[in-house]
Enzyme design. Structure first.
Site, PDB file in Angstrom:
ATOM      1  N   ARG A   1       7.301  -0.082  -0.467  1.00 23.17           N
ATOM      2  CA  ARG A   1       5.908   0.323  -0.529  1.00 23.17           C
ATOM      3  C   ARG A   1       4.931  -0.719   0.020  1.00 23.17           C
ATOM      4  O   ARG A   1       4.134  -0.411   0.903  1.00 23.17           O
ATOM      5  CB  ARG A   1       5.529   0.635  -1.984  1.00 23.17           C
ATOM      6  CG  ARG A   1       4.170   1.284  -2.126  1.00 23.17           C
ATOM      7  CD  ARG A   1       3.803   1.493  -3.582  1.00 23.17           C
ATOM      8  NE  ARG A   1       4.826   2.224  -4.321  1.00 23.17           N
ATOM      9  CZ  ARG A   1       4.795   2.407  -5.631  1.00 23.17           C
ATOM     10  NH1 ARG A   1       3.807   1.911  -6.357  1.00 23.17           N
ATOM     11  NH2 ARG A   1       5.757   3.075  -6.231  1.00 23.17           N
TER      12      ARG A   1
ATOM     13  N   HIS B   1       8.185  11.439   2.441  1.00 24.86           N
ATOM     14  CA  HIS B   1       7.437  10.543   1.543  1.00 24.86           C
ATOM     15  C   HIS B   1       7.067  11.270   0.255  1.00 24.86           C
ATOM     16  O   HIS B   1       6.002  11.868   0.160  1.00 24.86           O
ATOM     17  CB  HIS B   1       6.174  10.050   2.260  1.00 24.86           C
ATOM     18  CG  HIS B   1       5.547   8.837   1.622  1.00 24.86           C
ATOM     19  ND1 HIS B   1       6.121   7.582   1.687  1.00 24.86           N
ATOM     20  CD2 HIS B   1       4.410   8.685   0.930  1.00 24.86           C
ATOM     21  CE1 HIS B   1       5.359   6.716   1.069  1.00 24.86           C
ATOM     22  NE2 HIS B   1       4.298   7.359   0.590  1.00 24.86           N
TER      23      HIS B   1
ATOM     24  N   TYR C   1     -10.320  19.315   6.871  1.00 23.74           N
ATOM     25  CA  TYR C   1     -11.368  19.366   7.890  1.00 23.74           C
ATOM     26  C   TYR C   1     -11.052  18.527   9.128  1.00 23.74           C
ATOM     27  O   TYR C   1     -11.585  18.784  10.193  1.00 23.74           O
ATOM     28  CB  TYR C   1     -12.697  18.875   7.307  1.00 23.74           C
ATOM     29  CG  TYR C   1     -13.210  19.712   6.166  1.00 23.74           C
ATOM     30  CD1 TYR C   1     -13.524  21.058   6.348  1.00 23.74           C
ATOM     31  CD2 TYR C   1     -13.370  19.163   4.900  1.00 23.74           C
ATOM     32  CE1 TYR C   1     -13.995  21.829   5.296  1.00 23.74           C
ATOM     33  CE2 TYR C   1     -13.842  19.919   3.845  1.00 23.74           C
ATOM     34  CZ  TYR C   1     -14.154  21.248   4.039  1.00 23.74           C
ATOM     35  OH  TYR C   1     -14.619  22.014   3.020  1.00 23.74           O
TER      36      TYR C   1
END
Length: 831
Positions: free
Chosen positions: A31, A77, A121
């Site tokens: 990570r 993921h 968006y």
């Protein structure tokens, strides 16, 4: 199985230790830390790989970010969608990455800290530079591993041609460690890497000649190269980044500071807000207006200054107190073979080159294998073309394709692949043109096979390929530096922006202080009424008035015997009629204490100077004390004890001497004593001192004078009702310390008590200020020389029972026509 058999007894300490180690290693490896080879964390690598799988290369159309996030989440993921979207957004922000890897369309946030639009968006695709990050991924250049549900494979590292860890940097917080690596200029990184390829024994000092330092996407200026060198040598260092600024003039003639670049990772909106807070809290003075005029063309923050402000000084205060200057702490920790390691510059370059070396070898092996397979098939096709009639006959005679394949293999000694290729061959291959193409392709493949074998056997050739590809990357994506590096930058010294000129320092009875240019006080003829010097508050009056140089350090001594330090330029400037600033806001003086004496010190950093000079203190009860200046050479914010003052006594004056002066103490009732300084032994800073003059209980010392043996000065005394005179210093006989002294002025009801004693000459002017704030400046040469015991002459006309509050001497002003001297009063009560 019984219930007891299902219970496993474990040591809780060992279990916690094992579990925490497993957790921490998972965070470190999976990570928080980047791989040194491709410079990417798992989430960034998965985003790029997922976008490749969606066909979002730089030349293709955009896809919704939500589609990309879903692809990455569903396949590679298994974490929150925000972690994937945030990682993709950062890779698209031009102020976050030096060379963005993702091209965004829509609102991807701003340098002001604005959040990006929701993923439904926005749209994205890969930047062209990412094509070189993902190049050759399909040629077995890197290892793949199964994804979280073992249904798909994902790369463990990308075969990047670009040294992403150096070029884009990274930051991350793991468990027990963190990484913070700055971005660099691609052209410089390539040059340094090529220099390493040419000479594997190159040292870091030589690499720094190619890679000069970090190059941040937001530009700015790096001050000093020592932090850069430390980071490149050891993996850890600290660099100071300042905003790029320009100083311009407004149409009205005021100075304005234009900020065109900000430090890396500084939120511009927060920076402006904090500057505004500093202005409102009066921690930064001289700014009247600040506005953000930034647009899509770049950063532009306008800071308009007040008329009296010095632009460079204000700018320095902004650097010191705001985010116009920030620091970047470099910590080069990355994963090497799955383990975190602190790396220097050469390590980073060496490990990247090693990765590219592995990629080149694996790619060459893959391409050789593919070429050999194709050549093998072409060899079979050439055999078939050369024996086309017999091949056609065998195929026509066979009942099934399998039978034809077997007969071809047996007749022409072909492999299974060759036989299948012949059966699948189209009729157009029988034309002469197609036969020639097969022969040319085979010949070309044989050359490539020879080249691939040569590459695999020659490490020098392998390194040349790495270098050539790096230079190709530089040619495509290289650009100029954005961050300027200023080497060997010293600590900003505000003194550089102040002329070393004298100013008048005034301190009122209630503790208000300011500095005023000496030129504001004009020369007047003796006996003038004076000008309004200070708009005094109710029941307040000017108690201290003195002259200091802007570059001096002021030592302030309080009546309770404490000493405080303050640079003269740190004292707020004010007009002659302004009230000043409360001294408690400048030094940490106790509320019940107040400043009684001062000393101008040129420097406290010169060991020879501080060891050869002394501070002599005098109190109202006639106590005198001598201490080496060296005892005051280490400023403390809360001050230090300068003298232990007894009950009922107060510190009165302080003098700076070289150890060879004569001392004079004058008392209120008109007596004065003169004795050599060497009669006072130097003692420690907290001592109480010795007796300088003996006075009656109703008397008190009003002043102390230190005169060097080589000085030719007169003693000038002033009474509280405006009378004064000067007498030769030699008129006062030398006595032993502690005596009662001799008469220095004839005290009468008309003169009032003695208020001040000064050592002065014709080269000085006298500045007198009374309790109502009226100020007059007159030449000492206008005060006639008189006998030691005389009454003196009137120096200033006092009105309505006013009395003198303070007297000081200054260097003489330029000569003016005395007939043109103006006597005017600017008293508010008369206006």
């Amino acid at each position: 199985m019984t219930g007891e058999d299902k219970i496993k007894v474990v040591n809780i300490e060992e279990e916690m230790k094992t579990a925490y180690i497993d957790y921490s290693m998972s965070v470190i490896v999976s990570r928080a830390l980047p791989d040194v080879r491709d410079g990417l964390k798992p989430v960034h690598r998965r985003v790029l790989f997922g976008m490749t799988g969606l066909g979002l290369s730089s030349g293709k159309s955009y896809k919704k970010s939500a589609r990309i996030v879903g692809e990455v989440l569903g396949k590679y993921h298994p974490h929150g969608d925000s972690s994937v979207y945030d990682a993709m957004v950062r890779m698209a922000q031009i102020w976050s990455l030096r060379y963005p890897l993702v091209e965004g369309q829509g609102n991807f946030g701003s340098i002001d800290g604005d959040s990006p639009a929701a993923m439904r968006y926005t749209e994205a695709r890969l930047q062209k530079i990412s094509d070189d990050v993902l190049a050759d991924l399909d040629k077995n250049t890197v290892d793949f591993r199964l994804n979280f549900d073992d249904s798909l494979e994902e790369p463990t590292v990308l075969p990047t041609r670009i040294p992403l860890l150096l070029v884009n940097g990274t930051s991350g917080i793991a468990v027990g460690m963190a990484t913070n690596m700055p971005p660099h200029n691609l052209s410089e990184v390539v040059d340094a890497t090529c220099a390493y390829i040419d000479n594997k024994d190159i040292d870091i000092e030589d690499l720094i000649k190619y890679l000069h330092g970090p190059d941040f996407p937001t530009g700015g200026i790096i001050y000093g190269i020592q932090g850069i060198k430390d980071a490149y040598r050891t993996g850890k260092g600290r660099v100071v980044i300042r905003s790029a600024t320009e100083i311009e003039q407004t149409e009205s003639g005021r100075a304005k500071i234009i900020v065109t670049e900000t430090p890396y990772m500084v939120n511009k909106a927060d920076m402006i807000k904090k500057i505004a807070d500093l202005i409102n809290e009066k921690k930064i003075e001289g700014i009247s207006y600040i506005n953000d005029e930034s647009d899509r063309n770049g950063t532009r923050v306008v800071i308009i200054l007040k008329r009296e402000a010095v632009a460079n000084v204000v700018l320095n205060n902004l650097f010191k107190q705001s985010q116009l200057q920030s620091s970047f702490s470099i910590n080069n920790i990355a994963l090497v073979d799955g383990r975190p390691k602190l790396l220097n510059l050469k390590d980073l370059i060496r490990l990247f080159v090693s990765h590219r070396h592995d990629v080149i070898i694996r790619r060459t092996h893959y391409e050789l294998d593919q070429a050999q397979k194709r050549a093998h098939i072409l060899e079979g096709l050439l055999i078939a073309i050369d024996n086309i009639d017999e091949v056609i006959a065998i195929i026509r005679a066979a009942q099934t394709p399998e039978e034809a394949r077997e007969k071809l293999m047996e007749r022409f000694d072909l492999s299974d692949l060759q036989a299948r290729a012949i059966i699948d061959m189209r009729l157009r291959s029988l034309t002469g043109l197609e036969r020639d193409k097969v022969k040319e392709e085979h010949a070309e493949l044989m050359k490539m096979i020879e080249y691939y074998n040569q590459v695999l056997q020659d490490e020098t050739l392998q390194m040349k390929i790495i270098k050539d590809e790096l230079l190709e990357v530089k040619a495509k994506y290289g650009d100029a530096r954005r961050t300027q590096i200023v080497p060997d930058a010293e600590e900003f010294n505000p003194e550089d922006f102040y002329a070393d000129e004298d100013v008048v320092i005034t301190i009122s009875h209630l503790g208000y202080i300011k500095r005023t240019p000496l030129t504001e006080y004009r020369l007047q003829a003796r006996g003038g009424v004076g000008t309004k010097g200070v708009a005094a508050r109710d029941e307040d009056f000017i108690e201290h008035l003195f002259v200091a140089s802007m570059h001096n350090t002021m030592l302030f001594f309080t009546e309770n015997g404490k000493c405080f330090w303050l640079k003269v330029y740190e004292i707020p400037e004010g007009a002659k009629s302004s009230k000043g600033r409360a001294i408690q806001n400048l030094i940490n003086i106790e509320p019940e204490d107040k400043v009684k004496a001062y000393i101008n010190v040129k420097t406290l950093n010169d060991p020879e100077y501080v060891s050869k000079n002394f501070i002599i203190l005098g109190t109202k009860k006639g106590i005198i004390k001598k201490t080496s200046l060296e005892a005051y050479s280490r400023p403390r914010q809360n001050g230090v004890i300068a003298i232990t003052v007894k009950d009922g006594d107060q510190l009165l004056e302080a003098c700076l001497t070289d150890g060879n002066c004569h001392m004079m103490l004058a008392a209120k009732n008109g007596k004065a004593i003169k004795f050599p300084e060497n009669l006072v032994r130097a003692i420690g800073r907290t001592g109480g001192g010795v007796r300088g003059i003996s006075i009656s209980p109703d008397d008190e010392v009003i002043g102390m004078v230190c005169v060097n043996n080589e000085e030719k000065v007169d003693i000038l005394v002033v009474s509280e009702k405006g009378y004064g005179k000067r007498s030769s210093f030699d008129d006062y006989r030398i006595t032993n310390r502690g005596g009662k002294g001799v008469k220095t002025i004839n005290i009468t009801e008309k003169t009032g008590k003695l208020i001040a004693v000064k050592a002065a000459s014709d080269s000085n002017d006298l500045m007198i200020i009374n309790k109502s704030g009226i100020t007059i400046r007159l030449a000492v040469s206008d005060v006639r020389l008189a006998g030691r015991a005389t009454q003196g002459v009137k120096l200033i006309n006092l009105r309505n029972g006013d009395t003198i509050a303070a007297v000081t001497k200054v260097d003489a002003a330029p000569e003016v026509d005395q007939d043109q001297a103006v006597n005017e009063v600017q008293d508010e009560s008369e206006n």
